[in-house]
Design an enzyme around this catalytic site. Structure first.
Site, PDB file in Angstrom:
ATOM      1  N   ASP A  67       0.820  -1.216   0.000  1.00  0.00           N
ATOM      2  CA  ASP A  67       0.000   0.000   0.000  1.00  0.00           C
ATOM      3  C   ASP A  67       0.849   1.258   0.000  1.00  0.00           C
ATOM      4  OD1 ASP A  67       0.953  -0.396   2.569  1.00  0.00           O
ATOM      5  OD2 ASP A  67      -0.994  -0.688   3.479  1.00  0.00           O
ATOM      6  N   ASN A 136      -7.672  -2.712  13.888  1.00  0.00           N
ATOM      7  CA  ASN A 136      -9.065  -3.036  13.559  1.00  0.00           C
ATOM      8  C   ASN A 136      -9.157  -4.247  12.629  1.00  0.00           C
ATOM      9  OD1 ASN A 136      -8.165  -2.029  11.149  1.00  0.00           O
ATOM     10  ND2 ASN A 136      -9.539  -0.261  11.081  1.00  0.00           N
ATOM     11  N   HIS A 138      -7.262  -4.689   9.904  1.00  0.00           N
ATOM     12  CA  HIS A 138      -6.961  -4.445   8.494  1.00  0.00           C
ATOM     13  C   HIS A 138      -5.653  -5.118   8.077  1.00  0.00           C
ATOM     14  CE1 HIS A 138      -4.877  -0.279   9.336  1.00  0.00           C
ATOM     15  NE2 HIS A 138      -3.944  -1.202   9.175  1.00  0.00           N
ATOM     16  N   GLU A 143      -9.682  -1.867   4.989  1.00  0.00           N
ATOM     17  CA  GLU A 143     -10.365  -1.541   6.227  1.00  0.00           C
ATOM     18  C   GLU A 143     -11.631  -2.385   6.385  1.00  0.00           C
ATOM     19  OE1 GLU A 143      -8.700   0.116   8.209  1.00  0.00           O
ATOM     20  OE2 GLU A 143      -8.451   2.228   7.722  1.00  0.00           O
TER      21      GLU A 143
HETATM   22  C1  GLP Z   1      -0.628   0.267   8.662  1.00  0.00           C
HETATM   23  C2  GLP Z   1      -0.302  -0.405   7.306  1.00  0.00           C
HETATM   24  C3  GLP Z   1      -0.405  -1.891   7.400  1.00  0.00           C
HETATM   25  C4  GLP Z   1       0.278  -2.338   8.677  1.00  0.00           C
HETATM   26  C5  GLP Z   1      -0.572  -1.912   9.850  1.00  0.00           C
HETATM   27  C6  GLP Z   1       0.001  -2.253  11.205  1.00  0.00           C
HETATM   28  O1  GLP Z   1      -1.702   1.127   8.600  1.00  0.00           O
HETATM   29  N1  GLP Z   1      -1.053   0.054   6.195  1.00  0.00           N
HETATM   30  O2  GLP Z   1       0.145  -2.484   6.243  1.00  0.00           O
HETATM   31  O3  GLP Z   1       0.406  -3.725   8.691  1.00  0.00           O
HETATM   32  O4  GLP Z   1      -0.925  -0.559   9.754  1.00  0.00           O
HETATM   33  O5  GLP Z   1       1.043  -1.393  11.542  1.00  0.00           O
HETATM   34  P1  GLP Z   1       2.046  -1.665  12.719  1.00  0.00           P
HETATM   35  O6  GLP Z   1       2.898  -2.792  12.298  1.00  0.00           O
HETATM   36  O7  GLP Z   1       2.818  -0.375  12.865  1.00  0.00           O
HETATM   37  O8  GLP Z   1       1.218  -1.963  13.924  1.00  0.00           O
END
Ligand code: GLP
Length: 243
Positions: A67, A136, A138, A143
């Site tokens: 992304d 959440n 995702h 989402e």
């Molecule tokens: C972000 C990214 C995801 C990631 C997630 C968790 O928003 N778009 O690809 O896996 O949140 O992030 P973190 O590893 O910092 O908890």
């Protein structure tokens, strides 16, 4: 589904890096699906160590990131392109032209997203897709929704994600992009293998829901229950609801 429990974040990063390294050793021209966020930072450091000790080379590797924020230039310090350069690409022998991330500056969402999806298909698909887990549920920026969105698409970020990620934007939601380009659930599910990494007690409840609860677009990661080759590497804190 194979669940590997580790003591902590450091061990999770090492075990997950071993899995990516094994993929690279078995197929030197692998297509890797990569992720950003705090979860994979340690894993990328471990991969750099393996590169420096000549265990692996990225010379023939291609990568596709999950992304990118819409509207952020590649040199913006919170763009995912910038993150990848800083945390991995600048430190290994990967060819920059073999690293793909949706272009956040392309305002024609439909064309950028379908171009990205076609590119992934044109190289034969992703061999191993790395995933983190949002609070959440995702994956990428898919989402919670009323239906699973299949292909790479433009998404409006939810309040939960804006709040979780505002820590990178001076804790100010107004400074953040509210839209992102993300691989879809179908794009992710097409990967031959999936590696989900999760750390910390804050993620314990959503991890449990994702892997054992009903498969629903309200918990996007729950779809992974239907993939035939998923490895979860998670620490004790994240796995506290599993026996
Ligand atoms: C972000 C990214 C995801 C990631 C997630 C968790 O928003 N778009 O690809 O896996 O949140 O992030 P973190 O590893 O910092 O908890």
């Amino acid at each position: 589904m194979n669940i590997i429990k580790t003591q902590n974040y450091e061990e999770m990063s090492k075990r997950a890096a071993d899995i990516i390294a094994a993929q690279i050793i078995l197929k030197s021209n692998s297509v890797l699906g990569l992720a950003t966020g705090s979860s994979p930072e340690g894993l990328y450091s471990e991969l750099i160590k393996k590169f420096n000790s000549n265990e692996i080379s990225f010379k023939n590797i291609q990568t596709f990131n999950l992304d990118e924020y819409k509207g952020l230039a590649p040199d913006h310090d919170q763009s995912y392109r910038f993150f990848m350069n800083e945390h991995l690409f600048n430190h290994v022998d990967i060819l920059p032209e073999n690293t793909y991330i949706p272009d956040g500056l392309k305002s024609d969402a439909d064309s950028e997203c379908s171009k990205y999806e076609n590119l992934i298909d044109s190289v034969g698909g992703i061999d191993i897709q790395l995933l983190g887990l949002g609070l959440n549920g995702h994956v990428g920026f898919n989402e919670p929704d009323t239906s699973f969105v299949l292909n790479t698409h433009c998404v409006e970020l939810t309040a939960s994600t804006l709040e979780a990620n505002s820590r990178f934007f001076d804790n100010d939601i107004k400074k953040m992009p509210h839209y992102a380009y993300t691989m879809g659930i179908g794009t992710i599910m097409k990967a031959k293998k999936i590696l989900l990494i999760v750390s910390g007690s804050k993620k314990a409840e959503i991890l449990y829901k994702s892997l054992t609860g009903p498969i629903t677009p309200q918990v996007p990661a729950s779809i992974l229950q239907l993939h035939k080759d998923v490895v979860v590497v998670a620490d004790e804190a994240a796995l506290k609801y599993f026996n």
